[in-house]
Design a protein around this motif. Structure first.
Motif, PDB file in Angstrom:
ATOM      1  N   THR A 122       0.824  -1.211   0.000  1.00  0.00           N
ATOM      2  CA  THR A 122       0.000   0.000   0.000  1.00  0.00           C
ATOM      3  C   THR A 122       0.857   1.260   0.000  1.00  0.00           C
ATOM      4  N   ASP A 123       2.168   1.101  -0.060  1.00  0.00           N
ATOM      5  CA  ASP A 123       3.074   2.251  -0.055  1.00  0.00           C
ATOM      6  C   ASP A 123       3.353   2.748  -1.469  1.00  0.00           C
ATOM      7  N   VAL A 124       3.273   4.055  -1.645  1.00  0.00           N
ATOM      8  CA  VAL A 124       3.625   4.688  -2.909  1.00  0.00           C
ATOM      9  C   VAL A 124       5.107   5.039  -2.828  1.00  0.00           C
ATOM     10  N   LEU A 125       5.932   4.368  -3.643  1.00  0.00           N
ATOM     11  CA  LEU A 125       7.373   4.611  -3.632  1.00  0.00           C
ATOM     12  C   LEU A 125       7.771   5.738  -4.584  1.00  0.00           C
ATOM     13  N   TYR A 126       6.965   5.933  -5.628  1.00  0.00           N
ATOM     14  CA  TYR A 126       7.265   6.944  -6.641  1.00  0.00           C
ATOM     15  C   TYR A 126       5.954   7.302  -7.317  1.00  0.00           C
ATOM     16  N   SER A 127       5.711   8.567  -7.500  1.00  0.00           N
ATOM     17  CA  SER A 127       4.531   9.003  -8.231  1.00  0.00           C
ATOM     18  C   SER A 127       4.804  10.384  -8.806  1.00  0.00           C
ATOM     19  N   THR A 128       4.805  10.470 -10.127  1.00  0.00           N
ATOM     20  CA  THR A 128       5.062  11.738 -10.789  1.00  0.00           C
ATOM     21  C   THR A 128       4.065  11.927 -11.927  1.00  0.00           C
ATOM     22  N   LEU A 129       3.464  13.116 -11.964  1.00  0.00           N
ATOM     23  CA  LEU A 129       2.559  13.481 -13.038  1.00  0.00           C
ATOM     24  C   LEU A 129       3.335  14.311 -14.046  1.00  0.00           C
ATOM     25  N   HIS A 130       3.368  13.837 -15.279  1.00  0.00           N
ATOM     26  CA  HIS A 130       4.080  14.518 -16.361  1.00  0.00           C
ATOM     27  C   HIS A 130       3.071  15.191 -17.275  1.00  0.00           C
ATOM     28  N   LYS A 131       3.469  16.286 -17.854  1.00  0.00           N
ATOM     29  CA  LYS A 131       2.662  16.978 -18.852  1.00  0.00           C
ATOM     30  C   LYS A 131       3.352  16.774 -20.194  1.00  0.00           C
ATOM     31  N   GLN A 132       2.847  15.822 -20.976  1.00  0.00           N
ATOM     32  CA  GLN A 132       3.458  15.469 -22.257  1.00  0.00           C
ATOM     33  C   GLN A 132       2.859  16.328 -23.364  1.00  0.00           C
ATOM     34  N   ALA A 133       3.668  17.135 -24.007  1.00  0.00           N
ATOM     35  CA  ALA A 133       3.220  17.963 -25.126  1.00  0.00           C
ATOM     36  C   ALA A 133       3.301  17.151 -26.414  1.00  0.00           C
ATOM     37  N   VAL A 134       2.214  17.179 -27.169  1.00  0.00           N
ATOM     38  CA  VAL A 134       2.150  16.456 -28.439  1.00  0.00           C
ATOM     39  C   VAL A 134       1.720  17.443 -29.520  1.00  0.00           C
ATOM     40  N   SER A 135       2.521  17.566 -30.544  1.00  0.00           N
ATOM     41  CA  SER A 135       2.191  18.444 -31.661  1.00  0.00           C
ATOM     42  C   SER A 135       1.275  17.692 -32.619  1.00  0.00           C
ATOM     43  N   ALA A 136       0.030  18.160 -32.719  1.00  0.00           N
ATOM     44  CA  ALA A 136      -0.967  17.515 -33.584  1.00  0.00           C
ATOM     45  C   ALA A 136      -1.408  18.527 -34.630  1.00  0.00           C
ATOM     46  N   SER A 137      -1.003  18.317 -35.862  1.00  0.00           N
ATOM     47  CA  SER A 137      -1.259  19.317 -36.897  1.00  0.00           C
ATOM     48  C   SER A 137      -2.287  18.896 -37.937  1.00  0.00           C
ATOM     49  N   ASP A 138      -2.648  17.617 -37.975  1.00  0.00           N
ATOM     50  CA  ASP A 138      -3.576  17.141 -38.997  1.00  0.00           C
ATOM     51  C   ASP A 138      -4.929  16.845 -38.358  1.00  0.00           C
ATOM     52  N   ALA A 139      -5.954  17.611 -38.730  1.00  0.00           N
ATOM     53  CA  ALA A 139      -7.293  17.435 -38.174  1.00  0.00           C
ATOM     54  C   ALA A 139      -7.990  16.195 -38.733  1.00  0.00           C
ATOM     55  N   GLU A 170      -5.911  13.096 -14.675  1.00  0.00           N
ATOM     56  CA  GLU A 170      -6.314  14.491 -14.617  1.00  0.00           C
ATOM     57  C   GLU A 170      -6.448  14.973 -13.176  1.00  0.00           C
ATOM     58  N   GLY A 171      -5.956  14.161 -12.233  1.00  0.00           N
ATOM     59  CA  GLY A 171      -6.034  14.487 -10.811  1.00  0.00           C
ATOM     60  C   GLY A 171      -5.000  15.521 -10.397  1.00  0.00           C
ATOM     61  N   PRO A 172      -4.744  15.628  -9.081  1.00  0.00           N
ATOM     62  CA  PRO A 172      -3.789  16.616  -8.577  1.00  0.00           C
ATOM     63  C   PRO A 172      -2.361  16.292  -9.016  1.00  0.00           C
ATOM     64  N   GLU A 173      -1.528  17.326  -9.003  1.00  0.00           N
ATOM     65  CA  GLU A 173      -0.122  17.190  -9.398  1.00  0.00           C
ATOM     66  C   GLU A 173       0.596  16.095  -8.629  1.00  0.00           C
ATOM     67  N   THR A 174       0.379  16.059  -7.318  1.00  0.00           N
ATOM     68  CA  THR A 174       1.124  15.116  -6.493  1.00  0.00           C
ATOM     69  C   THR A 174       0.186  14.101  -5.867  1.00  0.00           C
ATOM     70  N   ALA A 175       0.666  12.901  -5.780  1.00  0.00           N
ATOM     71  CA  ALA A 175      -0.041  11.854  -5.045  1.00  0.00           C
ATOM     72  C   ALA A 175       0.621  11.783  -3.681  1.00  0.00           C
ATOM     73  N   SER A 176      -0.161  11.533  -2.672  1.00  0.00           N
ATOM     74  CA  SER A 176       0.440  11.482  -1.341  1.00  0.00           C
ATOM     75  C   SER A 176       1.291  10.232  -1.201  1.00  0.00           C
ATOM     76  N   LYS A 177       2.385  10.376  -0.507  1.00  0.00           N
ATOM     77  CA  LYS A 177       3.271   9.243  -0.247  1.00  0.00           C
ATOM     78  C   LYS A 177       2.794   8.560   1.005  1.00  0.00           C
ATOM     79  N   GLY A 178       3.079   7.274   1.089  1.00  0.00           N
ATOM     80  CA  GLY A 178       2.716   6.565   2.306  1.00  0.00           C
ATOM     81  C   GLY A 178       1.654   5.523   2.027  1.00  0.00           C
ATOM     82  N   LYS A 179       0.554   5.574   2.747  1.00  0.00           N
ATOM     83  CA  LYS A 179      -0.418   4.493   2.724  1.00  0.00           C
ATOM     84  C   LYS A 179      -1.584   4.715   1.768  1.00  0.00           C
ATOM     85  N   SER A 180      -1.373   5.384   0.670  1.00  0.00           N
ATOM     86  CA  SER A 180      -2.481   5.565  -0.277  1.00  0.00           C
ATOM     87  C   SER A 180      -2.028   5.204  -1.679  1.00  0.00           C
ATOM     88  N   LYS A 181      -3.007   4.962  -2.524  1.00  0.00           N
ATOM     89  CA  LYS A 181      -2.725   4.610  -3.912  1.00  0.00           C
ATOM     90  C   LYS A 181      -3.031   5.796  -4.794  1.00  0.00           C
TER      91      LYS A 181
END
Length: 183
Positions: A122-139, A170-181
Protein backbone atom coordinates in the motif's frame (compact mmCIF):
# COMPACT_ATOMS: atom_id res chain seq x y z
CA UNK A 1 45.30 -21.05 -61.06
CA UNK A 2 42.74 -18.21 -61.00
CA UNK A 3 40.87 -20.06 -58.25
CA UNK A 4 44.05 -20.29 -56.15
CA UNK A 5 44.71 -16.56 -56.57
CA UNK A 6 41.11 -15.83 -55.52
CA UNK A 7 41.58 -17.85 -52.34
CA UNK A 8 44.87 -16.10 -51.64
CA UNK A 9 43.01 -12.77 -51.78
CA UNK A 10 40.66 -14.00 -49.03
CA UNK A 11 43.48 -14.79 -46.65
CA UNK A 12 43.21 -13.30 -43.17
CA UNK A 13 46.92 -13.11 -42.56
CA UNK A 14 47.92 -9.66 -41.48
CA UNK A 15 44.41 -9.02 -40.12
CA UNK A 16 43.98 -7.40 -36.73
CA UNK A 17 40.82 -9.43 -35.91
CA UNK A 18 42.67 -11.33 -33.18
CA UNK A 19 44.53 -8.28 -31.89
CA UNK A 20 43.12 -7.40 -28.45
CA UNK A 21 44.13 -3.77 -29.04
CA UNK A 22 42.18 -3.43 -32.30
CA UNK A 23 39.20 -1.09 -32.38
CA UNK A 24 36.80 -3.97 -33.06
CA UNK A 25 38.14 -6.02 -30.12
CA UNK A 26 37.82 -3.02 -27.82
CA UNK A 27 34.23 -2.37 -28.96
CA UNK A 28 33.35 -6.01 -28.35
CA UNK A 29 34.91 -5.93 -24.89
CA UNK A 30 33.01 -2.73 -24.04
CA UNK A 31 29.71 -4.23 -25.19
CA UNK A 32 30.33 -7.31 -23.08
CA UNK A 33 30.95 -5.10 -20.02
CA UNK A 34 27.67 -3.25 -20.45
CA UNK A 35 25.34 -6.19 -19.77
CA UNK A 36 26.10 -9.01 -17.38
CA UNK A 37 24.24 -12.28 -17.04
CA UNK A 38 22.94 -11.24 -13.62
CA UNK A 39 21.49 -8.07 -15.17
CA UNK A 40 19.71 -10.10 -17.84
CA UNK A 41 18.07 -12.34 -15.26
CA UNK A 42 17.47 -9.64 -12.62
CA UNK A 43 13.97 -8.66 -11.54
CA UNK A 44 12.51 -5.76 -13.48
CA UNK A 45 8.89 -4.97 -12.52
CA UNK A 46 6.36 -5.03 -15.33
CA UNK A 47 4.51 -1.86 -16.25
CA UNK A 48 0.72 -1.97 -16.29
CA UNK A 49 -1.63 0.59 -17.73
CA UNK A 50 -3.84 1.31 -14.73
CA UNK A 51 -7.47 0.30 -15.30
CA UNK A 52 -9.56 3.20 -16.52
CA UNK A 53 -6.56 5.38 -17.45
CA UNK A 54 -5.75 4.26 -20.99
CA UNK A 55 -8.10 6.76 -22.67
CA UNK A 56 -8.40 10.52 -22.21
CA UNK A 57 -11.33 12.32 -23.81
CA UNK A 58 -11.47 16.09 -24.20
CA UNK A 59 -14.67 17.95 -25.04
CA UNK A 60 -15.30 21.60 -25.85
CA UNK A 61 -16.99 23.83 -23.30
CA UNK A 62 -20.44 22.56 -24.29
CA UNK A 63 -21.99 19.19 -23.46
CA UNK A 64 -20.02 15.97 -23.63
CA UNK A 65 -21.47 14.85 -26.93
CA UNK A 66 -19.73 13.42 -29.99
CA UNK A 67 -20.24 16.75 -31.82
CA UNK A 68 -18.23 18.57 -29.11
CA UNK A 69 -15.29 16.13 -29.02
CA UNK A 70 -11.96 17.96 -29.31
CA UNK A 71 -9.75 14.85 -29.22
CA UNK A 72 -9.41 11.40 -27.74
CA UNK A 73 -5.98 10.21 -26.61
CA UNK A 74 -5.13 6.60 -25.92
CA UNK A 75 -2.17 4.61 -24.63
CA UNK A 76 -1.60 1.39 -26.52
CA UNK A 77 1.81 -0.04 -25.54
CA UNK A 78 4.19 0.12 -22.61
CA UNK A 79 7.71 -1.05 -21.90
CA UNK A 80 10.52 -0.58 -19.39
CA UNK A 81 14.17 -1.21 -18.65
CA UNK A 82 15.83 -1.46 -15.25
CA UNK A 83 19.22 -0.75 -13.71
CA UNK A 84 20.05 -1.39 -10.09
CA UNK A 85 22.84 -1.17 -7.61
CA UNK A 86 23.01 -2.41 -4.02
CA UNK A 87 20.39 0.04 -2.74
CA UNK A 88 18.44 1.58 -5.63
CA UNK A 89 16.49 0.46 -8.68
CA UNK A 90 16.11 2.93 -11.53
CA UNK A 91 13.65 2.33 -14.34
CA UNK A 92 13.08 3.88 -17.72
CA UNK A 93 9.32 3.56 -18.33
CA UNK A 94 7.85 4.30 -21.75
CA UNK A 95 4.46 4.27 -23.46
CA UNK A 96 3.23 4.75 -26.99
CA UNK A 97 -0.09 6.33 -27.76
CA UNK A 98 -2.06 8.36 -30.22
CA UNK A 99 -4.34 11.35 -30.36
CA UNK A 100 -7.41 11.15 -32.57
CA UNK A 101 -8.96 14.50 -33.52
CA UNK A 102 -12.68 15.13 -33.05
CA UNK A 103 -15.06 17.59 -34.74
CA UNK A 104 -13.93 20.50 -32.50
CA UNK A 105 -10.20 19.80 -32.98
CA UNK A 106 -7.87 22.68 -33.80
CA UNK A 107 -4.28 21.92 -34.89
CA UNK A 108 -1.63 22.78 -32.32
CA UNK A 109 0.03 21.42 -29.22
CA UNK A 110 -2.01 19.15 -26.99
CA UNK A 111 -0.81 18.48 -23.46
CA UNK A 112 -1.73 15.11 -21.98
CA UNK A 113 -1.26 14.30 -18.27
CA UNK A 114 0.59 11.00 -17.78
CA UNK A 115 1.29 9.61 -14.32
CA UNK A 116 3.93 7.02 -13.47
CA UNK A 117 3.48 5.38 -10.06
CA UNK A 118 5.42 2.65 -8.25
CA UNK A 119 3.54 0.78 -5.51
CA UNK A 120 4.83 -1.72 -2.96
CA UNK A 121 1.89 -3.15 -1.03
CA UNK A 122 0.00 0.00 0.00
CA UNK A 123 3.07 2.25 -0.05
CA UNK A 124 3.62 4.69 -2.91
CA UNK A 125 7.37 4.61 -3.63
CA UNK A 126 7.26 6.94 -6.64
CA UNK A 127 4.53 9.00 -8.23
CA UNK A 128 5.06 11.74 -10.79
CA UNK A 129 2.56 13.48 -13.04
CA UNK A 130 4.08 14.52 -16.36
CA UNK A 131 2.66 16.98 -18.85
CA UNK A 132 3.46 15.47 -22.26
CA UNK A 133 3.22 17.96 -25.13
CA UNK A 134 2.15 16.46 -28.44
CA UNK A 135 2.19 18.44 -31.66
CA UNK A 136 -0.97 17.52 -33.58
CA UNK A 137 -1.26 19.32 -36.90
CA UNK A 138 -3.58 17.14 -39.00
CA UNK A 139 -7.29 17.44 -38.17
CA UNK A 140 -8.01 14.39 -40.35
CA UNK A 141 -5.50 11.86 -38.98
CA UNK A 142 -4.32 10.46 -35.69
CA UNK A 143 -1.02 11.69 -34.26
CA UNK A 144 1.23 9.17 -32.54
CA UNK A 145 3.38 10.01 -29.53
CA UNK A 146 5.96 8.32 -27.33
CA UNK A 147 6.46 9.24 -23.68
CA UNK A 148 9.18 8.06 -21.35
CA UNK A 149 10.22 8.74 -17.78
CA UNK A 150 13.84 7.69 -17.38
CA UNK A 151 14.10 8.79 -13.74
CA UNK A 152 11.80 6.31 -11.97
CA UNK A 153 13.89 5.55 -8.89
CA UNK A 154 13.08 3.75 -5.63
CA UNK A 155 14.74 1.52 -3.02
CA UNK A 156 15.83 -1.79 -4.52
CA UNK A 157 13.17 -4.34 -3.58
CA UNK A 158 14.09 -7.43 -1.58
CA UNK A 159 11.08 -9.30 -3.01
CA UNK A 160 9.27 -9.20 -6.33
CA UNK A 161 6.37 -7.20 -4.87
CA UNK A 162 6.59 -3.97 -6.86
CA UNK A 163 3.85 -2.75 -9.19
CA UNK A 164 4.46 -0.02 -11.75
CA UNK A 165 1.41 1.77 -13.14
CA UNK A 166 1.14 4.27 -15.94
CA UNK A 167 -1.83 6.10 -17.39
CA UNK A 168 -3.58 9.37 -18.02
CA UNK A 169 -4.34 11.27 -14.80
CA UNK A 170 -6.31 14.49 -14.62
CA UNK A 171 -6.03 14.49 -10.81
CA UNK A 172 -3.79 16.62 -8.58
CA UNK A 173 -0.12 17.19 -9.40
CA UNK A 174 1.12 15.12 -6.49
CA UNK A 175 -0.04 11.85 -5.04
CA UNK A 176 0.44 11.48 -1.34
CA UNK A 177 3.27 9.24 -0.25
CA UNK A 178 2.72 6.57 2.31
CA UNK A 179 -0.42 4.49 2.72
CA UNK A 180 -2.48 5.57 -0.28
CA UNK A 181 -2.72 4.61 -3.91
CA UNK A 182 -2.53 7.10 -6.80
CA UNK A 183 -5.57 7.77 -8.91
Amino acid sequence: MIFALGLAGCSTSGSNADDPNSERAQQTAEAQKRITASELTAFCPTVTIREGTSVLTSYGKADKTPENLVFQASISNQTRSCQSNDTTMTMNVAVAGKIVPGPKFAPGTITVPIRVAVIQGTDVLYSTLHKQAVSASDANAATQFVFNDSAVSFPKPTAQNIQVFIGFDEGPETASKGKSKPK
